[in-house]
Design a protein around this motif. Structure first.
Motif, PDB file in Angstrom:
ATOM      1  N   GLY A 191       0.813  -1.203   0.000  1.00 22.76           N
ATOM      2  CA  GLY A 191       0.000   0.000   0.000  1.00 22.76           C
ATOM      3  C   GLY A 191       0.846   1.253   0.000  1.00 22.76           C
ATOM      4  N   PHE A 192       0.181   2.400   0.083  1.00 24.87           N
ATOM      5  CA  PHE A 192       0.908   3.671   0.114  1.00 24.87           C
ATOM      6  C   PHE A 192       0.087   4.712   0.868  1.00 24.87           C
ATOM      7  CE2 PHE A 192      -1.583   3.561  -3.775  1.00 24.87           C
ATOM      8  CZ  PHE A 192      -2.169   4.815  -3.846  1.00 24.87           C
ATOM      9  N   ILE A 193       0.771   5.776   1.266  1.00 27.31           N
ATOM     10  CA  ILE A 193       0.153   6.870   2.017  1.00 27.31           C
ATOM     11  C   ILE A 193       0.388   8.173   1.266  1.00 27.31           C
ATOM     12  CG2 ILE A 193       0.245   8.229   4.149  1.00 27.31           C
ATOM     13  CD1 ILE A 193       1.155   5.664   5.573  1.00 27.31           C
ATOM     14  N   LEU A 194      -0.662   8.937   1.134  1.00 25.82           N
ATOM     15  CA  LEU A 194      -0.576  10.284   0.574  1.00 25.82           C
ATOM     16  C   LEU A 194      -1.054  11.275   1.621  1.00 25.82           C
ATOM     17  CD1 LEU A 194      -2.205   9.745  -2.956  1.00 25.82           C
ATOM     18  CD2 LEU A 194       0.239   9.792  -2.424  1.00 25.82           C
ATOM     19  N   VAL A 195      -0.375  12.406   1.721  1.00 24.17           N
ATOM     20  CA  VAL A 195      -0.868  13.539   2.504  1.00 24.17           C
ATOM     21  C   VAL A 195      -0.952  14.720   1.545  1.00 24.17           C
ATOM     22  CG1 VAL A 195      -0.165  12.818   4.823  1.00 24.17           C
ATOM     23  CG2 VAL A 195       1.508  13.903   3.336  1.00 24.17           C
ATOM     24  N   PHE A 196      -2.050  15.441   1.605  1.00 26.42           N
ATOM     25  CA  PHE A 196      -2.251  16.466   0.585  1.00 26.42           C
ATOM     26  C   PHE A 196      -3.262  17.520   1.030  1.00 26.42           C
ATOM     27  CE2 PHE A 196      -5.312  13.090  -0.093  1.00 26.42           C
ATOM     28  CZ  PHE A 196      -6.497  13.744  -0.379  1.00 26.42           C
ATOM     29  N   THR A 197      -3.227  18.641   0.351  1.00 24.79           N
ATOM     30  CA  THR A 197      -4.276  19.649   0.459  1.00 24.79           C
ATOM     31  C   THR A 197      -4.888  19.813  -0.926  1.00 24.79           C
ATOM     32  OG1 THR A 197      -2.723  21.450   0.002  1.00 24.79           O
ATOM     33  CG2 THR A 197      -3.129  20.910   2.317  1.00 24.79           C
ATOM     34  N   VAL A 198      -6.143  20.174  -0.963  1.00 29.40           N
ATOM     35  CA  VAL A 198      -6.817  20.393  -2.247  1.00 29.40           C
ATOM     36  C   VAL A 198      -6.937  21.888  -2.498  1.00 29.40           C
ATOM     37  CG1 VAL A 198      -8.073  18.219  -2.164  1.00 29.40           C
ATOM     38  CG2 VAL A 198      -9.087  20.262  -1.143  1.00 29.40           C
ATOM     39  N   PRO A 226      -6.368  18.529  11.240  1.00 31.18           N
ATOM     40  CA  PRO A 226      -6.293  19.979  11.423  1.00 31.18           C
ATOM     41  C   PRO A 226      -4.877  20.531  11.286  1.00 31.18           C
ATOM     42  CG  PRO A 226      -6.512  18.875  13.528  1.00 31.18           C
ATOM     43  CD  PRO A 226      -6.670  17.810  12.484  1.00 31.18           C
ATOM     44  N   LYS A 227      -4.776  21.657  10.624  1.00 30.28           N
ATOM     45  CA  LYS A 227      -3.533  22.435  10.562  1.00 30.28           C
ATOM     46  C   LYS A 227      -3.930  23.886  10.305  1.00 30.28           C
ATOM     47  CE  LYS A 227       1.237  22.230   8.980  1.00 30.28           C
ATOM     48  NZ  LYS A 227       1.422  23.688   8.894  1.00 30.28           N
ATOM     49  N   GLU A 228      -3.814  24.694  11.346  1.00 32.41           N
ATOM     50  CA  GLU A 228      -4.429  26.023  11.370  1.00 32.41           C
ATOM     51  C   GLU A 228      -3.912  26.973  10.300  1.00 32.41           C
ATOM     52  OE1 GLU A 228      -3.132  24.418  13.887  1.00 32.41           O
ATOM     53  OE2 GLU A 228      -4.927  23.881  15.039  1.00 32.41           O
ATOM     54  N   ASP A 229      -2.677  26.821   9.855  1.00 32.70           N
ATOM     55  CA  ASP A 229      -2.102  27.791   8.920  1.00 32.70           C
ATOM     56  C   ASP A 229      -2.464  27.508   7.458  1.00 32.70           C
ATOM     57  OD1 ASP A 229      -0.629  25.461   8.880  1.00 32.70           O
ATOM     58  OD2 ASP A 229       1.298  26.456   8.610  1.00 32.70           O
ATOM     59  N   LEU A 230      -3.318  26.499   7.209  1.00 34.09           N
ATOM     60  CA  LEU A 230      -3.752  26.196   5.847  1.00 34.09           C
ATOM     61  C   LEU A 230      -5.055  26.931   5.532  1.00 34.09           C
ATOM     62  CD1 LEU A 230      -3.052  22.361   5.792  1.00 34.09           C
ATOM     63  CD2 LEU A 230      -1.718  24.157   4.681  1.00 34.09           C
ATOM     64  N   PRO A 231      -5.340  27.214   4.254  1.00 35.17           N
ATOM     65  CA  PRO A 231      -6.536  27.977   3.884  1.00 35.17           C
ATOM     66  C   PRO A 231      -7.830  27.388   4.443  1.00 35.17           C
ATOM     67  CG  PRO A 231      -5.084  27.772   2.003  1.00 35.17           C
ATOM     68  CD  PRO A 231      -4.490  26.929   3.086  1.00 35.17           C
ATOM     69  N   TRP A 232      -7.961  26.056   4.397  1.00 30.93           N
ATOM     70  CA  TRP A 232      -9.160  25.426   4.937  1.00 30.93           C
ATOM     71  C   TRP A 232      -8.953  24.912   6.358  1.00 30.93           C
ATOM     72  CZ3 TRP A 232     -11.590  22.091   0.421  1.00 30.93           C
ATOM     73  CH2 TRP A 232     -12.024  22.974  -0.578  1.00 30.93           C
ATOM     74  N   GLY A 233      -7.780  25.168   6.905  1.00 29.30           N
ATOM     75  CA  GLY A 233      -7.499  24.754   8.273  1.00 29.30           C
ATOM     76  C   GLY A 233      -7.253  23.272   8.429  1.00 29.30           C
ATOM     77  N   SER A 234      -7.034  22.536   7.318  1.00 28.43           N
ATOM     78  CA  SER A 234      -6.807  21.099   7.429  1.00 28.43           C
ATOM     79  C   SER A 234      -6.129  20.564   6.172  1.00 28.43           C
ATOM     80  CB  SER A 234      -8.128  20.357   7.653  1.00 28.43           C
ATOM     81  OG  SER A 234      -8.983  20.515   6.540  1.00 28.43           O
ATOM     82  N   PHE A 235      -5.582  19.369   6.298  1.00 26.42           N
ATOM     83  CA  PHE A 235      -5.065  18.629   5.157  1.00 26.42           C
ATOM     84  C   PHE A 235      -5.634  17.218   5.243  1.00 26.42           C
ATOM     85  CE2 PHE A 235      -2.151  17.741   8.597  1.00 26.42           C
ATOM     86  CZ  PHE A 235      -1.808  16.410   8.429  1.00 26.42           C
ATOM     87  N   PHE A 236      -5.364  16.386   4.242  1.00 26.57           N
ATOM     88  CA  PHE A 236      -5.938  15.051   4.197  1.00 26.57           C
ATOM     89  C   PHE A 236      -4.848  13.987   4.270  1.00 26.57           C
ATOM     90  CE2 PHE A 236      -9.051  17.773   2.169  1.00 26.57           C
ATOM     91  CZ  PHE A 236     -10.230  17.368   2.774  1.00 26.57           C
TER      92      PHE A 236
END
Length: 272
Positions: A191-198, A226-236
């Protein structure tokens, strides 16, 4: 020279050849041990071992000795792993509280230190104080590990599911190496893991999921962190089944990079 002496002479000659081949095999095992240590992989790989036995036993034409050869190759594999174990004795593994069982299962040969704080364990590997960090990927503290994957320099190359009284604890081995060895064939548990923002636009996440599905990957988990400094306040954080190392995986990442504001392949792995 009688028949017994002739037979013993032939055995001696065969043993000489086998000794040279054994030495050559163990030297290659030393290279394997170095790779496993630098990539945060366990010594034992049961699927690979079974494949090797099944493949090699086909070389034996006499069915009466086939079972003896299987015992021979099993013993050879055990000796190879024991040699790798000795070479990897200096492996430094660190884990957070609660991940001790997973760390011991994945790296029984290593010296293990435990930290209460996930980030402290992670930074120890980034700073070169440890080789591998074993951290949770699911559960109440998993968002901390995901955030470190998103912002840091380490990758997950192996996952282990620990059975507990309260359920299953899923942990990952974090190291500085990006990927596991590329297998010649598809294997179970890959398998694999991705972390990303849209991108900040309607339907952006749906685009990502559609692309992943179109490439034939099955998603095991997807969660917002959650990550407060991102435009939507989160990443995936997304975990999917299958190999990311071939052409299909390369095409997937190219397509995703066009619709993601930030994209990181945070690891390719197999589960123990």
């Amino acid at each position: 020279m009688n028949e017994l002496e002739i037979a013993r002479k032939e055995i001696n000659e065969i043993d000489e050849q086998m000794a040279k081949l054994f030495e050559a095999r163990m030297k290659v095992c030393a290279r394997v041990a170095h790779y496993k240590q630098s990539h945060g992989l366990s010594i034992r790989d049961r699927e690979r071992e079974n494949d090797l036995i099944n493949k090699n036993r086909a070389f034996i034409g006499d069915p009466d000795i086939n079972s003896y050869y299987v015992r021979f190759i099993r013993n050879t594999i055990d000796l190879s792993c024991a040699y790798q174990l000795r070479l990897m004795k200096g492996l430094r593994v660190i884990c957070c509280s609660g991940a001790e069982d997973a760390a011991h299962a994945m790296f029984p040969e290593a010296g293990l230190s435990v930290r209460a704080d996930i980030e402290e364990a992670y930074r120890a590997v980034e700073e070169g104080k440890s080789d591998i960090a074993v951290l949770p990927l699911e559960g109440e503290n998993a968002s901390v590990s995901a955030k470190l994957l998103f912002t840091g320099e380490l990758y997950v190359n192996q996952i282990y599911d620990v059975k507990t009284e309260n359920g299953t604890v899923r942990c990952g081995a974090f190291s500085g190496a990006r990927s596991m060895p590329v297998s010649a064939r598809k294997r179970d548990g890959e398998g694999f893991i991705l972390v990303f923002t849209v991108r900040n636009e309607t339907g952006a996440l749906a685009q990502v999921l559609n692309i992943i599905g179109a490439h034939g990957y099955n998603m095991r988990s997807l969660r917002s962190c959650p990550k407060e400094d991102l435009p939507w306040g989160s990443f995936f954080y997304l975990e999917a089944e299958g190999s990311i190392e071939g052409e299909n995986g390369k095409e997937l990442l190219q397509e995703l990079s066009a619709v993601c504001a930030k994209l990181k392949l945070a690891g390719s792995f197999y589960t123990d």
